[in-house]
Design a protein around this motif. Structure first.
Motif, short mmCIF file in Angstrom:
data_model
loop_
_atom_site.label_atom_id
_atom_site.label_comp_id
_atom_site.label_asym_id
_atom_site.label_seq_id
_atom_site.Cartn_x
_atom_site.Cartn_y
_atom_site.Cartn_z
N LYS A 212 0.83 -1.22 0.00
CA LYS A 212 0.00 0.00 0.00
C LYS A 212 0.86 1.26 0.00
O LYS A 212 0.56 2.24 0.69
N VAL B 143 4.05 -9.10 0.40
CA VAL B 143 4.58 -7.80 0.80
C VAL B 143 6.10 -7.72 0.69
O VAL B 143 6.66 -6.63 0.61
N LEU C 47 0.76 -6.39 7.28
CA LEU C 47 0.13 -6.39 5.96
C LEU C 47 0.15 -7.79 5.35
O LEU C 47 -0.81 -8.22 4.70
N GLN C 50 -2.57 -9.81 6.96
CA GLN C 50 -3.89 -9.42 6.43
C GLN C 50 -4.16 -10.09 5.10
O GLN C 50 -5.26 -10.60 4.87
N GLU C 55 -7.11 -14.27 2.13
CA GLU C 55 -7.06 -15.47 1.30
C GLU C 55 -7.77 -16.63 1.97
O GLU C 55 -8.55 -17.35 1.36
N MET C 61 -9.96 -7.05 3.53
CA MET C 61 -9.09 -6.28 4.43
C MET C 61 -8.78 -4.92 3.81
O MET C 61 -7.72 -4.75 3.20
N PRO C 62 -9.70 -3.97 3.94
CA PRO C 62 -9.42 -2.66 3.35
C PRO C 62 -8.23 -1.97 4.04
O PRO C 62 -7.75 -2.43 5.07
N ASP C 63 -7.82 -0.84 3.43
CA ASP C 63 -6.58 -0.19 3.88
C ASP C 63 -6.56 0.18 5.35
O ASP C 63 -5.52 0.18 5.99
#
Lengths: 422, 413, 88
Positions: A212, B143, C47, C50, C55, C61-63
């Motif tokens: 992000k 990530v 992250l 999440q 999965e 899992m929004p920001d």
């Protein structure tokens, strides 16, 4: 220890919004943004679907069909930018090949070609044991990004030290810094130094989606890159290249070259903290700035312009604002600071060189490029970020900084040529 | 005026008297300095059938793979977020610091630097994430792709792991980068660093990276790495490399560390574009490095050759060695026939090996080579005892890079 | 088949497999209310958790989700609330 002064005598650029130094500077000084919806591949299904792309036709810039086949887009950018810089400097033939070197920065090399060929080899990701019968002969040329520096060396006829500098998002500054160091040490007379990146491919976009880091402002791409703005929400990926011709000052003077600026200080420090995270105090970047200023023997109040990293992530903008205050003191509040990433996006390893060229042009034209899209200043970022509109003012000394994954923090100090020359 | 004559003296560059005080090796014939060295002297060869993936259908199925590398020797938080190449680098870095007797936590953090070279970055990690993307969709990319694949991953992770905040960097010049970072280490000392962790590791034995080497036509289709041999048919890749600690002689002496040797000279050159008719740059690299070291060719006691394993490249290197040192003028060896070609990792490993050879007064042999095709004094069959004061290490990197490094035994104070 | 409940054991397995375990941390101990940061997991690791949770469970899992997940127990509670609320 004797160190030679390092002069910038040629500039070349491939940037979003236009190929060539002239187009680049027009974009920056007009405060126009080159960020848009991704057109290089179908980005539906991605979190961030925007980027600053180059409209670039290699054939139009003199690359032969075989060069186009052999070179990744990243190498093509590098060669076209280098050709412009060499022509601008008039240095070709002025130094023996063994006294000419190359230092090119790139964070991710030939990603586009590697991904494209991977898809074929693996039949769309279907098999781990890819099929070597589908490999193109130039695959190794893409696997090793040293080939990008090599292509520039062949173009420049350089037979001195050649390297690719790959310190992530500070590679563009570090490659120019490395080149300047070799010139200062007398190891070469001429260095073709810069950086190139062409990262707009599914894997790169997806990997920044995953953390992000990039802006999801897909409905308004022109205004998505908002460094120092309270509404920022990540960086916008970019692509491009910038190359500079560096020469020792005596060498440049001897041949009567136009001297744009001198590179007087360069320093790099690491935060040894986190691969992507930054502490808000900016201590290590401040240390890099302090060292670069010391090498330039420049008092802080002589800095006329700070070319910021300004990626448009909250942590970066606060980190470097703190670093400027820590290193420049009260002068930080009096000095214009701007981020060209607001207009040309963040081209990872290339952007540092684009920023050095922007810094040189700021000196050359006495104009500070603006930070576009800065309508709602972040209260925690309280310096003069030159919002929206370029500013005419005397620019003799510029500090340019970069910050990157891996914890790298880099600072460079440039000055206008002694006695003018503009 | 020759280029060698124009080389700036080391003193003027502020780069004199860099010494190596700690070393490590991670290779197919041994993980850890002494295990590697013992096996190298024993004539071990690490080139074996590849086990990391199913090579059915591949024209070449052998390489210098590190068998059963124990990733538990790397912290598990780092194992998952880094590629195998960085695993090797993290272990090699830790071993080198330990060998040097350096605890970074006790030293000023801005005076500790890391300089690594990388040929192709985090290949296996990258392929795994590409597969996730293309087989399952973009949201399946993890990530850590953003920090594992790129060429700066190993330097960044070493800097973080050991709290090293001084000037640090990454050079890519294929093989030659592994020697060029030693020059960066010297520059770091000139900039005020006390300790520089330097070297290179590589891991390119995943299907996609291995395939790209096959496609380049550089590998031995016969599955034999026989540099300088009549049967030379290309090289074979391996994985691993070496890290080492560089510091100033004064700093080493002040902390009573015993140097393995001195970094006396370095030069990097680049070959002209293929169609110019100009000579390649290897000879100039050798002569410039010797000149910077203040060493005559007759002073050189051993050469660690590039040893490409393709007949034409071998002949070109043999010609340079003959021109500079005279016919059979210097003993020549290589580690690559034993470990496979480790790209930048081999150049770093050869620095380590040359210093071990000086320490123990013995030149390791080139394994497997029986019928030399070149007129060089190749060290074959068994280790050759020799008093070694000066060694030359060579590396040529694709496409066109040449580097030469001169090492000298540490003078007793 | 998507699970009807998400447990701390499920989460610990995810933590172990996708981010490893810091030296000196015992994930088999009483860690449910220990902040992720204290367990050696940075924002990237969270992250990664999440993405794997999404999965595994189908819960989006929004920001801004990270704010709801300071500790393992908070993460498990958040996921189960979403499952019960039919958000998937």
């Amino acid at each position: 220890m004797t160190r030679l002064q390092v002069a910038v005598t040629g500039l070349g650029v491939v940037a979003p919004g236009g190929v060539g130094v002239k187009e680049f500077w027009e974009l920056l000084t007009a405060g126009r943004t080159a960020t848009r919806a991704i057109s290089r591949f179908d980005a539906s299904g991605y979190r961030s679907r925007i980027a600053a792309e180059c409209d670039f036709d290699p054939a139009q810039h003199g690359l032969s069909p075989q060069q186009v086949r052999r070179m990744d887009r990243c190498a093509q950018f590098a060669v076209v930018a280098a050709a412009e810089a060499l022509a601008d400097s008039g240095v070709s033939g002025e130094a023996p090949p063994e006294r000419v070197g190359v230092s090119i920065g790139s964070a991710v090399g030939a990603t586009i070609s590697l991904e494209r060929e991977y898809v074929v080899l693996s039949d769309g990701g279907a098999r781990w044991e890819v099929d070597p019968r589908y490999a193109i002969p130039h695959l190794y040329h893409h696997l090793v990004p040293s080939s990008v520096a090599a292509e520039v060396a062949w173009l420049a006829g350089a037979e001195g030290p050649v390297a690719l500098v790959s310190t992530g998002c500070t590679a563009g500054l570090d490659a120019v810094g490395h080149g300047a160091r070799l010139v200062a040490e007398g190891e070469v007379d001429v260095m073709v130094a810069g950086a190139s990146e062409a990262p707009i491919s599914p894997i790169t976009v997806a990997c920044f989606d995953a953390i992000k880091a990039t802006s999801p402002n897909n409905d308004d791409p022109e205004h998505a890159s908002r460094p120092f703005d309270a509404l920022r929400n990540g960086f916008v990926l970019g692509e491009g290249a910038a190359v500079l011709v560096l020469e020792s000052l005596p060498h440049a003077r001897r041949r009567g070259a136009r001297i744009y600026a001198t590179i007087d200080g360069y320093a790099n420090r690491c935060n040894a903290y986190h691969m992507t995270g930054l502490r808000p105090d900016g201590v290590e970047m401040a240390e890099a700035i302090r060292l670069a200023m010391a090498e330039a023997r420049m008092p802080v109040d002589e800095v006329d312009y700070v070319n910021a990293h300004g990626s448009g992530t909250k942590q970066n903008d606060r980190h470097e604002t703190a670093a400027f205050k820590r290193s420049l003191g009260e002068h930080a509040y009096r000095t214009p600071v701007s981020s060209i990433k607001s207009m040309v996006g963040h081209s990872l390893g290339a952007i540092g060189s684009l920023e050095v060229v922007a810094s040189v042009l700021a000196i050359h034209h006495d104009v500070v490029p603006p930070t576009a899209n800065l309508h709602n200043p972040d209260p925690e970022c309280d310096l003069d970020y030159v919002p929206l509109v370029a500013r005419e003012r005397r620019v003799d000394a510029v500090l340019s900084v970069g910050s990157g994954f891996g914890g790298f923090q880099t600072a460079m100090v440039l000055r206008g040529p002694a006695g003018g020359g503009r | 005026m020759t280029s060698a004559a124009t080389a700036t003296p080391a003193l003027a560059r502020g780069t004199a008297r860099a010494v190596v005080t700690g070393m490590s090796a991670v290779t197919a014939i041994g993980v850890g300095l002494e295990e590697y060295w013992r096996n190298l002297l024993d004539g071990a060869c690490g080139i074996r059938p590849i086990t990391r993936f199913d090579t059915t259908g591949y024209p070449i199925r052998v390489a210098g793979e590190i068998p059963d590398f124990d990733s538990a020797r790397v912290p598990s938080r780092l194992v998952v977020q880094t590629d195998r190449w960085t695993h090797f680098g993290l272990l090699a870095g830790e071993l080198a610091l330990a060998d040097a007797g350096v605890d970074p936590a006790e030293l000023p953090e801005y005076e500790l630097s890391v300089h690594t070279a990388s040929g192709s970055g985090g290949n296996e990690f990258g392929q795994r994430e590409l597969q996730a993307l293309w087989a399952e969709g973009p949201s399946r990319v993890g990530v850590y792709q953003s920090i594992a694949w790129f060429y700066a991953a190993t330097t960044g992770q070493l800097s973080i792991r050991h709290g090293m905040k001084g000037w640090s960097g990454v050079l890519v010049a294929e093989q030659a980068g592994g020697l060029d970072v030693v020059a960066q280490a010297r520059r770091s000392l000139a900039q005020g660093s006390r300790i520089v962790l330097t070297g290179a590791t590589e891991a390119a034995l995943n299907p996609a990276a291995f395939t790209s080497q096959i496609a380049g036509g550089m590998l031995s289709a016969a599955g034999e790495y026989l540099p300088f041999d009549e049967a030379a048919s290309g090289f074979l890749p391996g994985e691993g490399g070496a890290m080492f600690v560089v510091e100033s002689a004064e700093h080493a002496s002040a902390r009573a560390a015993r140097p393995y040797g001195v970094v006396a000279g370095h030069a990097a050159t680049f070959d002209p574009a293929p169609d110019t008719g100009r000579p390649p740059g290897l000879r100039r690299a050798v002569e410039t490095a010797l000149a910077e070291a203040g060493v005559a060719p007759s002073d050189v006691d051993v050469v660690f050759a590039d040893a490409d394993g393709r007949a034409e490249a071998d002949a070109a290197e043999a010609l340079v060695l003959t021109e500079v040192f005279g016919p059979r003028g210097v003993p020549v060896t290589t580690t690559k026939a034993a470990t496979g070609r480790l790209v930048a990792g081999s150049a770093a490993l050869d620095v380590v090996t040359a210093l071990l050879a000086m320490r123990d007064g013995v030149i390791p042999p080139v394994v497997n080579v029986r019928r030399p095709a070149v007129d060089l004094d190749l060290v074959l069959d068994r280790p050759r005892p020799a008093a070694l004061r000066t060694a030359l290490v060579l590396a040529r990197g694709y496409p066109g890079f040449n580097s030469a490094l001169v090492l000298r035994a540490a003078a007793p104070n | 088949m998507q699970p009807t409940e998400f447990t701390l054991t499920d989460l610990v397995e995810i933590m172990r497999s996708c981010a490893g375990v810091d030296e000196g941390v015992d994930l088999d101990g009483d860690i449910g209310d220990t902040p992720f940061a204290e367990l050696g997991y940075d924002s990237l690791a969270v992250l990664a958790f999440q993405a794997r949770i999404q999965e595994r469970t189908g819960v989006p899992m929004p920001d801004d989700t990270v704010a709801h997940m300071p500790t393992p127990n908070a993460a498990v509670d958040f996921v189960n609330q979403q499952i019960r609320a039919g958000v998937r």
